[in-house]
Scaffold this motif. Structure first.
Motif, PDB file in Angstrom:
ATOM      1  N   ARG A 135      -3.680  -7.761   3.517  1.00 60.41           N
ATOM      2  CA  ARG A 135      -2.417  -7.136   3.927  1.00 60.41           C
ATOM      3  C   ARG A 135      -2.461  -5.632   3.664  1.00 60.41           C
ATOM      4  NH1 ARG A 135      -0.501 -11.619   1.153  1.00 60.41           N
ATOM      5  NH2 ARG A 135       0.479 -10.366  -0.485  1.00 60.41           N
ATOM      6  N   CYS A 136      -3.022  -5.240   2.517  1.00 62.64           N
ATOM      7  CA  CYS A 136      -3.148  -3.808   2.196  1.00 62.64           C
ATOM      8  C   CYS A 136      -3.980  -3.080   3.240  1.00 62.64           C
ATOM      9  CB  CYS A 136      -3.814  -3.632   0.829  1.00 62.64           C
ATOM     10  SG  CYS A 136      -2.820  -4.116  -0.590  1.00 62.64           S
ATOM     11  N   LEU A 137      -5.133  -3.642   3.574  1.00 65.81           N
ATOM     12  CA  LEU A 137      -6.038  -2.979   4.516  1.00 65.81           C
ATOM     13  C   LEU A 137      -5.467  -2.951   5.932  1.00 65.81           C
ATOM     14  CD1 LEU A 137      -9.479  -4.273   3.239  1.00 65.81           C
ATOM     15  CD2 LEU A 137      -8.523  -1.971   2.981  1.00 65.81           C
ATOM     16  N   THR A 138      -4.718  -3.958   6.308  1.00 60.03           N
ATOM     17  CA  THR A 138      -4.064  -3.953   7.621  1.00 60.03           C
ATOM     18  C   THR A 138      -3.059  -2.807   7.687  1.00 60.03           C
ATOM     19  OG1 THR A 138      -4.397  -6.326   7.894  1.00 60.03           O
ATOM     20  CG2 THR A 138      -2.656  -5.312   9.217  1.00 60.03           C
ATOM     21  N   SER A 139      -2.261  -2.661   6.636  1.00 58.74           N
ATOM     22  CA  SER A 139      -1.306  -1.559   6.565  1.00 58.74           C
ATOM     23  C   SER A 139      -2.033  -0.209   6.536  1.00 58.74           C
ATOM     24  CB  SER A 139      -0.439  -1.716   5.313  1.00 58.74           C
ATOM     25  OG  SER A 139       0.355  -0.585   5.105  1.00 58.74           O
ATOM     26  N   LEU A 140      -3.108  -0.144   5.762  1.00 56.25           N
ATOM     27  CA  LEU A 140      -3.884   1.091   5.665  1.00 56.25           C
ATOM     28  C   LEU A 140      -4.453   1.489   7.024  1.00 56.25           C
ATOM     29  CD1 LEU A 140      -4.935   3.258   3.712  1.00 56.25           C
ATOM     30  CD2 LEU A 140      -6.980   1.838   3.435  1.00 56.25           C
ATOM     31  N   ALA A 141      -4.936   0.524   7.774  1.00 52.37           N
ATOM     32  CA  ALA A 141      -5.470   0.822   9.111  1.00 52.37           C
ATOM     33  C   ALA A 141      -4.389   1.446   9.993  1.00 52.37           C
ATOM     34  CB  ALA A 141      -6.032  -0.444   9.750  1.00 52.37           C
ATOM     35  N   ASP A 142      -3.169   0.924   9.921  1.00 55.66           N
ATOM     36  CA  ASP A 142      -2.059   1.493  10.693  1.00 55.66           C
ATOM     37  C   ASP A 142      -1.797   2.943  10.274  1.00 55.66           C
ATOM     38  OD1 ASP A 142      -1.653  -0.959  11.967  1.00 55.66           O
ATOM     39  OD2 ASP A 142      -0.009  -1.555  10.630  1.00 55.66           O
ATOM     40  N   GLN A 143      -1.757   3.162   8.959  1.00 53.78           N
ATOM     41  CA  GLN A 143      -1.481   4.494   8.451  1.00 53.78           C
ATOM     42  C   GLN A 143      -2.613   5.470   8.781  1.00 53.78           C
ATOM     43  OE1 GLN A 143       0.521   4.395   4.421  1.00 53.78           O
ATOM     44  NE2 GLN A 143       0.020   2.229   4.664  1.00 53.78           N
ATOM     45  N   ALA A 144      -3.851   5.018   8.675  1.00 57.95           N
ATOM     46  CA  ALA A 144      -4.996   5.876   8.996  1.00 57.95           C
ATOM     47  C   ALA A 144      -4.971   6.271  10.471  1.00 57.95           C
ATOM     48  CB  ALA A 144      -6.305   5.165   8.655  1.00 57.95           C
ATOM     49  N   GLN A 145      -4.651   5.313  11.315  1.00 59.02           N
ATOM     50  CA  GLN A 145      -4.585   5.625  12.741  1.00 59.02           C
ATOM     51  C   GLN A 145      -3.483   6.653  13.015  1.00 59.02           C
ATOM     52  OE1 GLN A 145      -3.538   2.442  15.368  1.00 59.02           O
ATOM     53  NE2 GLN A 145      -4.110   3.602  17.177  1.00 59.02           N
ATOM     54  N   ALA A 146      -2.325   6.467  12.416  1.00 58.37           N
ATOM     55  CA  ALA A 146      -1.216   7.393  12.633  1.00 58.37           C
ATOM     56  C   ALA A 146      -1.563   8.814  12.180  1.00 58.37           C
ATOM     57  CB  ALA A 146       0.032   6.894  11.902  1.00 58.37           C
TER      58      ALA A 146
ATOM     59  N   THR B  82       0.852  -1.187   0.000  1.00 62.16           N
ATOM     60  CA  THR B  82       0.000   0.000   0.000  1.00 62.16           C
ATOM     61  C   THR B  82       0.884   1.232   0.000  1.00 62.16           C
ATOM     62  OG1 THR B  82      -1.734  -1.118   1.235  1.00 62.16           O
ATOM     63  CG2 THR B  82      -1.756   1.281   1.299  1.00 62.16           C
ATOM     64  N   ARG B  83       0.503   2.193  -0.807  1.00 57.06           N
ATOM     65  CA  ARG B  83       1.266   3.433  -0.854  1.00 57.06           C
ATOM     66  C   ARG B  83       0.298   4.601  -0.799  1.00 57.06           C
ATOM     67  NH1 ARG B  83       6.842   4.262  -3.736  1.00 57.06           N
ATOM     68  NH2 ARG B  83       6.586   6.324  -4.588  1.00 57.06           N
ATOM     69  N   LEU B  84       0.532   5.518   0.137  1.00 53.54           N
ATOM     70  CA  LEU B  84      -0.296   6.717   0.266  1.00 53.54           C
ATOM     71  C   LEU B  84       0.281   7.851  -0.563  1.00 53.54           C
ATOM     72  CD1 LEU B  84      -1.125   6.971   4.070  1.00 53.54           C
ATOM     73  CD2 LEU B  84      -2.511   6.027   2.229  1.00 53.54           C
ATOM     74  N   VAL B  85      -0.621   8.560  -1.239  1.00 53.68           N
ATOM     75  CA  VAL B  85      -0.234   9.724  -2.025  1.00 53.68           C
ATOM     76  C   VAL B  85      -1.065  10.901  -1.524  1.00 53.68           C
ATOM     77  CG1 VAL B  85      -0.080  10.706  -4.341  1.00 53.68           C
ATOM     78  CG2 VAL B  85       0.190   8.229  -4.016  1.00 53.68           C
ATOM     79  N   ARG B  86      -0.386  11.911  -1.028  1.00 49.90           N
ATOM     80  CA  ARG B  86      -1.092  13.088  -0.525  1.00 49.90           C
ATOM     81  C   ARG B  86      -1.518  13.950  -1.709  1.00 49.90           C
ATOM     82  NH1 ARG B  86       1.015  16.228   4.672  1.00 49.90           N
ATOM     83  NH2 ARG B  86      -1.048  16.782   5.404  1.00 49.90           N
ATOM     84  N   VAL B  87      -2.815  14.251  -1.781  1.00 48.44           N
ATOM     85  CA  VAL B  87      -3.334  15.034  -2.902  1.00 48.44           C
ATOM     86  C   VAL B  87      -3.804  16.425  -2.493  1.00 48.44           C
ATOM     87  CG1 VAL B  87      -3.875  13.026  -4.337  1.00 48.44           C
ATOM     88  CG2 VAL B  87      -5.605  13.910  -2.757  1.00 48.44           C
ATOM     89  N   THR B  88      -4.125  16.606  -1.224  1.00 47.45           N
ATOM     90  CA  THR B  88      -4.423  17.917  -0.652  1.00 47.45           C
ATOM     91  C   THR B  88      -3.865  17.864   0.772  1.00 47.45           C
ATOM     92  OG1 THR B  88      -6.567  17.410   0.375  1.00 47.45           O
ATOM     93  CG2 THR B  88      -6.599  18.054  -1.970  1.00 47.45           C
ATOM     94  N   PRO B  89      -3.847  18.981   1.473  1.00 51.38           N
ATOM     95  CA  PRO B  89      -3.297  18.945   2.829  1.00 51.38           C
ATOM     96  C   PRO B  89      -3.959  17.916   3.754  1.00 51.38           C
ATOM     97  CG  PRO B  89      -3.478  21.197   2.105  1.00 51.38           C
ATOM     98  CD  PRO B  89      -4.168  20.354   1.053  1.00 51.38           C
ATOM     99  N   ASP B  90      -5.229  17.575   3.492  1.00 45.32           N
ATOM    100  CA  ASP B  90      -5.892  16.626   4.390  1.00 45.32           C
ATOM    101  C   ASP B  90      -6.540  15.433   3.675  1.00 45.32           C
ATOM    102  OD1 ASP B  90      -7.887  18.075   3.206  1.00 45.32           O
ATOM    103  OD2 ASP B  90      -8.979  18.511   5.043  1.00 45.32           O
TER     104      ASP B  90
END
Length: 173
Positions: A84-95, A48-56
């Protein structure tokens, strides 16, 4: 966060990603670059890779689909990779203190079924919501029987009352 499923071939241009690219060019550029340089990075099923598209707002490119066509190995969706993607995403969303929004991932071009995908979301994002406050919201029209994640009549998404209260507290998307 807006989450969606990508294939492992570097292909982008059909389904939900078309709408993403119309709104923000960064997720497509990042995905194609991530794939192009895969020999030196973590691009693979389950990544999973996050891409910031706006400040929030972030777009989560989740590699949960092997190829793009149904063949002898069944549909392209790989439920274990999505988990596995969603588990990682949950960690990132929480952070990030973010909520997670998504279409009915894996149930379109990837060939998956909601009956198999919903339990994956329950085990990852929803279990995390109950424990740590990660708020998932699946919004997309569908046919057949409704589940608690379905879009409500008139295009409004239905959600759990606890998430409604959390959303009103101003958490990021």
């Amino acid at each position: 966060m807006i989450a969606h499923i990508c294939n492992d071939l570097g292909g982008w241009g059909k389904g939900f990603v078309v709408a993403i690219s119309r709104r923000w060019p960064q997720p497509e550029r990042d995905y194609r670059d991530w794939h192009r340089h895969r020999a030196g990075n973590d691009f693979a099923l389950g990544a999973t890779r996050l891409v910031r598209v706006t400040p929030d707002v972030w777009v989560a490119n989740m590699v949960g689909q092997r190829g793009i066509r149904t063949g002898s190995g069944g549909p392209p969706i790989r439920y274990d990779a999505v988990e596995r993607c969603l588990t990682s995403l949950a960690d990132q969303a929480q952070a990030l203190g973010a909520s997670v929004h998504m279409p009915r991932i894996g149930c379109g071009l990837a060939g998956g079924t909601w009956n198999r995908m919903e339990p994956v979301i329950e085990r990852t994002l929803c279990a995390r919501h109950r424990r740590d406050g990660v708020r998932p919201r699946v919004t997309a029209p569908r046919t057949g029987s409704r589940s608690r994640w379905d879009a409500a009549p008139g295009g409004r998404s239905r959600s759990h009352p606890q998430r409604e209260a959390s959303d009103a507290q101003g958490h990021r998307t």
